[in-house]
Design a protein around this motif. Structure first.
Motif, PDB file in Angstrom:
ATOM      1  N   VAL A  46      12.836 -50.951 -22.312  1.00 48.95           N
ATOM      2  CA  VAL A  46      11.901 -50.636 -23.347  1.00 48.95           C
ATOM      3  C   VAL A  46      12.103 -51.831 -24.266  1.00 48.95           C
ATOM      4  CG1 VAL A  46      11.301 -49.149 -25.317  1.00 48.95           C
ATOM      5  CG2 VAL A  46      11.880 -48.264 -23.124  1.00 48.95           C
ATOM      6  N   LEU A  47      13.522 -52.196 -24.412  1.00 51.40           N
ATOM      7  CA  LEU A  47      13.675 -53.239 -25.590  1.00 51.40           C
ATOM      8  C   LEU A  47      12.994 -54.526 -24.811  1.00 51.40           C
ATOM      9  CD1 LEU A  47      17.793 -52.444 -25.867  1.00 51.40           C
ATOM     10  CD2 LEU A  47      15.676 -52.190 -27.820  1.00 51.40           C
ATOM     11  N   VAL A  48      13.050 -54.866 -23.692  1.00 56.96           N
ATOM     12  CA  VAL A  48      12.493 -56.024 -23.302  1.00 56.96           C
ATOM     13  C   VAL A  48      11.090 -56.265 -23.456  1.00 56.96           C
ATOM     14  CG1 VAL A  48      12.159 -57.465 -21.194  1.00 56.96           C
ATOM     15  CG2 VAL A  48      14.129 -56.759 -21.427  1.00 56.96           C
ATOM     16  N   ALA A  49      10.324 -54.956 -23.187  1.00 58.99           N
ATOM     17  CA  ALA A  49       8.916 -54.783 -23.297  1.00 58.99           C
ATOM     18  C   ALA A  49       8.258 -54.759 -24.760  1.00 58.99           C
ATOM     19  CB  ALA A  49       8.317 -53.686 -22.562  1.00 58.99           C
ATOM     20  N   LEU A  50       9.208 -54.331 -25.936  1.00 55.20           N
ATOM     21  CA  LEU A  50       8.623 -54.134 -27.094  1.00 55.20           C
ATOM     22  C   LEU A  50       7.857 -55.233 -27.630  1.00 55.20           C
ATOM     23  CD1 LEU A  50       9.101 -51.743 -29.231  1.00 55.20           C
ATOM     24  CD2 LEU A  50      10.810 -52.863 -30.170  1.00 55.20           C
ATOM     25  N   ASP A  51       6.766 -54.960 -28.195  1.00 54.86           N
ATOM     26  CA  ASP A  51       6.153 -56.153 -28.958  1.00 54.86           C
ATOM     27  C   ASP A  51       5.951 -55.891 -30.669  1.00 54.86           C
ATOM     28  OD1 ASP A  51       3.609 -54.468 -29.646  1.00 54.86           O
ATOM     29  OD2 ASP A  51       3.191 -54.689 -27.535  1.00 54.86           O
ATOM     30  N   ALA A  52       5.472 -56.978 -31.119  1.00 51.06           N
ATOM     31  CA  ALA A  52       5.513 -56.859 -32.607  1.00 51.06           C
ATOM     32  C   ALA A  52       4.601 -55.591 -32.919  1.00 51.06           C
ATOM     33  CB  ALA A  52       5.199 -58.153 -33.212  1.00 51.06           C
ATOM     34  N   GLY A  53       3.519 -55.484 -32.451  1.00 43.93           N
ATOM     35  CA  GLY A  53       2.490 -54.702 -32.756  1.00 43.93           C
ATOM     36  C   GLY A  53       3.218 -53.266 -32.744  1.00 43.93           C
TER      37      GLY A  53
END
Length: 413
Positions: free
Chosen positions: A164-171
């Motif tokens: 989840v951390l790797v895929a988290l985006d600013a949006g």
């Protein structure tokens, strides 16, 4: 958890609080000798700072029952016991899993805790509170954690997983943190990138963070190192520096080695790759302070707290400028922002680390406490961080920005 053999020993040695302290004191000696174009010092003013800090500490903690300076204080912003409410959802889990959960929360929240800027606020629906700055970031992060925003498993929302951390985006982060054009958060993209790097780092080091990568697995790595239930604080920091130095996007790199929060200053001259390098590891040490309670909650005793250093950030450093210990040679223009890696800011941060050691002794004397009763972790909480914020608000109302403006990307302060 020794640094890989590919890391030259003189660079590996920078991954320690002893190096932070020693090289910061070299900068102090340099400035005391009158060699700095940026600052002079009035060490006699440390007594007035000690009086101010002791007064703030007694005001906030009349019984001198001072907790550690850590992220856990911010989770209670507005007098709401948010962690206690979350802990109620952990009934039936053992002490180790409870510690893993606390570590997961502390890690993601600390890494989201760079300066928020003066405009951003977080509105908490359940309480009706609207909170800014570090406390607002803490409340936003604990609520995101409670909602399962960092977990891969909906049935186990109270955890942080590398995927989840790797895929988290600013949006996505912005939605949880209520960011909009009217409510801008400084360094939003930088924060998301930092969490992406955190995910990649924990996934890459199963020897520290377990298979699959979970920050909380640090507990499983360090708990066996405790001797008769006692774990040195430095062991936590060294594990973090070993596993996470690669995550800082603006961190210094030398000879292909990611050093993390390290600056350059001419006061430090040695004949090797570490020439002019001054380590700080501010967020890593702030994270270490914030992991003391998770480890203690599991039944371990954390020892040798004062091996760690004071935190070289703008509240502690601003206090020393505002009360006349660190004196700029030229007036500071609050409209001019100085880059984190600039010699001036590096010098200011190093002076903060070095001067806080001497300040600690003076404050202890005024409070009638010794180092075991009042370690740096309590000086900061009691303490210098609050005092720095208060004097800033008095000098530069109403927001109370630091006396020296910083151009940062959301990953250092």
């Amino acid at each position: 958890m020794t640094p890989p053999q590919s890391v030259p020993p003189e660079l590996a040695a920078l991954r320690s609080p002893a190096a932070v302290r020693a090289r910061s004191h070299q900068v102090l000696d340099y400035v005391q000798a009158g060699r700095s174009p940026h600052f002079t010092l009035d060490l006699a003013a440390l007594d007035a700072v000690a009086d101010y800090v002791a007064g703030v500490t007694r005001q906030d903690y009349p019984g001198l029952d001072i907790p550690y300076h850590s992220r856990w204080r911010h989770f209670d912003a507005g007098g709401v016991a948010r962690w206690q409410a979350l802990a109620g959802r952990l009934e039936g889990v053992d002490a180790a899993e409870r510690a893993r959960t606390m570590i997961d929360l502390a890690v993601v929240s600390v890494l989201l805790d760079a300066g928020a800027g003066d405009a951003w606020r977080y509105h908490e629906e359940d309480t009706g509170l609207t909170i800014g700055r570090s406390e607002g970031l803490a409340v936003a992060s604990v609520n995101m954690f409670a909602a399962g925003g960092f977990s891969t498993d909906p049935s186990q929302p109270l955890r942080a997983d590398a995927a989840v951390l790797v895929a988290l985006d600013a949006g996505t982060l912005g939605r949880f943190f209520q960011v909009s054009e009217e409510n801008p958060l400084v360094g939003l993209a930088g924060r998301a990138a930092l969490l992406n790097r955190l995910g990649a780092a924990v996934a890459a080091r199963p020897d520290i963070f377990g298979p699959g990568g979970r920050p909380g697995r640090l507990y499983d790595t360090l708990a066996p190192q405790a001797r008769i239930g006692r774990l040195p604080a430095e062991a936590i920091l060294k594990a973090l520096l070993d596993g996470l130095s690669i995550i800082w996007p603006s961190g210094l790199e030398v000879a292909g080695v990611a050093l993390g929060d390290v600056g350059r200053h001419p006061a430090v001259r040695v004949d090797d790759l570490s020439d002019q390098l001054v380590p700080f590891h501010k967020l890593s040490q702030w994270l270490t302070y914030s992991l003391l309670e998770p480890f203690e909650a599991s039944g371990l005793a954390i020892t040798e707290l004062d091996a760690l250093t004071a935190l070289p950030e703008y509240r502690n450093g601003g206090l020393l400028i505002d009360l006349g210990v660190i004196m700029p040679r030229a007036p500071l223009d609050p409209a001019v922002k100085h880059r984190v890696e600039s010699e001036m800011v590096v010098e200011w941060r190093a002076l903060t680390v070095a001067l806080m050691d001497g300040l600690a002794d003076r404050v202890r004397e005024r409070l009638g406490l010794d180092a075991s009763e009042f370690p740096l972790a309590k000086l900061l909480q009691g303490g210098t961080w609050t005092a720095g914020r208060r004097i800033a608000a008095e000098r530069r109302p109403p927001a109370g920005p630091p006396p020296l403006a910083i151009d940062a990307d959301g990953t250092v302060f």
